[in-house]
Motif scaffolding. Structure first.
Motif, PDB file in Angstrom:
ATOM      1  N   HIS A  34       0.824  -1.203   0.000  1.00 21.86           N
ATOM      2  CA  HIS A  34       0.000   0.000   0.000  1.00 21.86           C
ATOM      3  C   HIS A  34       0.862   1.258   0.000  1.00 21.86           C
ATOM      4  CE1 HIS A  34      -3.602  -2.328   0.490  1.00 21.86           C
ATOM      5  NE2 HIS A  34      -3.052  -2.980   1.486  1.00 21.86           N
ATOM      6  N   ALA A  35       1.984   1.208  -0.676  1.00 25.74           N
ATOM      7  CA  ALA A  35       2.865   2.366  -0.739  1.00 25.74           C
ATOM      8  C   ALA A  35       2.169   3.508  -1.458  1.00 25.74           C
ATOM      9  CB  ALA A  35       4.158   1.991  -1.460  1.00 25.74           C
ATOM     10  N   ALA A  36       2.527   4.723  -1.067  1.00 26.12           N
ATOM     11  CA  ALA A  36       1.919   5.908  -1.672  1.00 26.12           C
ATOM     12  C   ALA A  36       2.630   6.265  -2.967  1.00 26.12           C
ATOM     13  CB  ALA A  36       1.991   7.062  -0.687  1.00 26.12           C
ATOM     14  N   THR A  61      -8.492  17.869  -3.366  1.00 27.35           N
ATOM     15  CA  THR A  61      -8.174  17.365  -2.037  1.00 27.35           C
ATOM     16  C   THR A  61      -8.533  15.881  -1.962  1.00 27.35           C
ATOM     17  OG1 THR A  61      -8.715  19.543  -1.147  1.00 27.35           O
ATOM     18  CG2 THR A  61      -8.550  17.726   0.435  1.00 27.35           C
ATOM     19  N   PRO A  62      -7.525  15.014  -1.925  1.00 29.38           N
ATOM     20  CA  PRO A  62      -7.809  13.582  -1.798  1.00 29.38           C
ATOM     21  C   PRO A  62      -8.125  13.213  -0.351  1.00 29.38           C
ATOM     22  CG  PRO A  62      -5.458  13.936  -1.993  1.00 29.38           C
ATOM     23  CD  PRO A  62      -6.105  15.281  -2.118  1.00 29.38           C
ATOM     24  N   GLY A  87       1.232  11.142  -2.017  1.00 32.20           N
ATOM     25  CA  GLY A  87       0.735  10.315  -0.925  1.00 32.20           C
ATOM     26  C   GLY A  87      -0.533   9.555  -1.265  1.00 32.20           C
ATOM     27  N   ILE A  88      -0.795   9.356  -2.547  1.00 31.17           N
ATOM     28  CA  ILE A  88      -2.004   8.640  -2.975  1.00 31.17           C
ATOM     29  C   ILE A  88      -1.747   7.135  -2.850  1.00 31.17           C
ATOM     30  CG2 ILE A  88      -3.597   8.228  -4.894  1.00 31.17           C
ATOM     31  CD1 ILE A  88      -3.648  11.104  -3.755  1.00 31.17           C
ATOM     32  N   PRO A  89      -2.627   6.383  -2.176  1.00 28.26           N
ATOM     33  CA  PRO A  89      -2.447   4.936  -2.086  1.00 28.26           C
ATOM     34  C   PRO A  89      -2.443   4.302  -3.484  1.00 28.26           C
ATOM     35  CG  PRO A  89      -4.168   5.672  -0.583  1.00 28.26           C
ATOM     36  CD  PRO A  89      -3.814   6.839  -1.456  1.00 28.26           C
ATOM     37  N   THR A  90      -1.672   3.233  -3.666  1.00 32.10           N
ATOM     38  CA  THR A  90      -1.590   2.594  -4.979  1.00 32.10           C
ATOM     39  C   THR A  90      -2.940   2.075  -5.454  1.00 32.10           C
ATOM     40  OG1 THR A  90      -0.913   0.526  -3.924  1.00 32.10           O
ATOM     41  CG2 THR A  90       0.831   1.935  -4.803  1.00 32.10           C
ATOM     42  N   ASN A  91      -3.836   1.749  -4.528  1.00 35.86           N
ATOM     43  CA  ASN A  91      -5.161   1.272  -4.940  1.00 35.86           C
ATOM     44  C   ASN A  91      -6.149   2.421  -5.131  1.00 35.86           C
ATOM     45  OD1 ASN A  91      -5.274   1.842  -2.213  1.00 35.86           O
ATOM     46  ND2 ASN A  91      -6.545   0.092  -1.698  1.00 35.86           N
ATOM     47  N   GLY A  92      -5.678   3.681  -5.012  1.00 31.20           N
ATOM     48  CA  GLY A  92      -6.503   4.850  -5.276  1.00 31.20           C
ATOM     49  C   GLY A  92      -7.210   5.387  -4.044  1.00 31.20           C
ATOM     50  N   VAL A 117      -9.203   9.046  -7.607  1.00 31.90           N
ATOM     51  CA  VAL A 117      -7.832   9.293  -8.070  1.00 31.90           C
ATOM     52  C   VAL A 117      -7.063   7.984  -7.959  1.00 31.90           C
ATOM     53  CG1 VAL A 117      -5.671  10.497  -7.620  1.00 31.90           C
ATOM     54  CG2 VAL A 117      -7.821  11.679  -7.288  1.00 31.90           C
ATOM     55  N   LYS A 118      -6.534   7.534  -9.083  1.00 34.35           N
ATOM     56  CA  LYS A 118      -5.692   6.334  -9.114  1.00 34.35           C
ATOM     57  C   LYS A 118      -4.664   6.540 -10.207  1.00 34.35           C
ATOM     58  CE  LYS A 118      -5.841   1.340  -9.166  1.00 34.35           C
ATOM     59  NZ  LYS A 118      -6.664   0.147  -9.268  1.00 34.35           N
ATOM     60  N   LYS A 119      -3.430   6.199  -9.918  1.00 35.75           N
ATOM     61  CA  LYS A 119      -2.361   6.409 -10.896  1.00 35.75           C
ATOM     62  C   LYS A 119      -2.631   5.578 -12.149  1.00 35.75           C
ATOM     63  CE  LYS A 119       2.617   6.575 -11.359  1.00 35.75           C
ATOM     64  NZ  LYS A 119       2.839   8.000 -11.463  1.00 35.75           N
ATOM     65  N   PRO A 120      -2.717   6.233 -13.314  1.00 38.20           N
ATOM     66  CA  PRO A 120      -2.916   5.482 -14.555  1.00 38.20           C
ATOM     67  C   PRO A 120      -1.619   4.777 -14.963  1.00 38.20           C
ATOM     68  CG  PRO A 120      -2.790   7.836 -15.006  1.00 38.20           C
ATOM     69  CD  PRO A 120      -2.716   7.674 -13.517  1.00 38.20           C
TER      70      PRO A 120
END
Length: 130
Positions: A34-36, A61-62, A87-92, A117-120
């Protein structure tokens, strides 16, 4: 006569250490899973719903992670923006975008939109608020 209490204590101590390590290993793996991450978000914002207003700022604001905002030129009814959320969790996570608009009398109106928000896999996350 043998002293069995000393041997029993050593055995129990060894078992406790092994059990502690066995319980700690999954927690370490969970922590790294669960790394950011950093997520770039870009797109356009519009203030058409407020008549002669133009976009002034957008703040995203996440729920988990750090917020970022972009001050916009305010020249057009639709403006491009770009922010970087950290600092966004990898699972969004869920985030709220607040768009502030300003009109010719310098009066401000705003609206908010909620999104995920999830990294594409590649490039920035594109999100338009029109």
């Amino acid at each position: 006569m043998r002293n069995t209490s000393s041997n029993t204590r050593k055995t129990l101590g060894s078992v406790a250490v092994v059990a502690s390590l066995a319980l700690a290993a999954p927690l370490v793996a969970t922590g790294t899973a669960h790394a950011a991450v950093k997520v770039a978000v870009s797109g356009t914002v519009s203030c058409a719903k407020f008549g002669d207003s133009v976009p002034d700022t957008i703040t995203i604001t996440p729920r988990k992670g750090a917020a970022d905002s972009d001050e916009l030129p305010g020249n057009d009814e639709v403006e491009a923006y770009s922010v970087v959320l950290t600092g966004i969790p990898t699972n969004g996570t869920v985030a709220t975008a607040k768009i502030t608009c300003v009109d010719s009398d310098n009066e401000k109106n705003s609206y908010a939109k909620t999104f995920t928000v999830k990294k594409p896999p590649a490039g920035p996350l594109t999100k338009n608020f029109v």
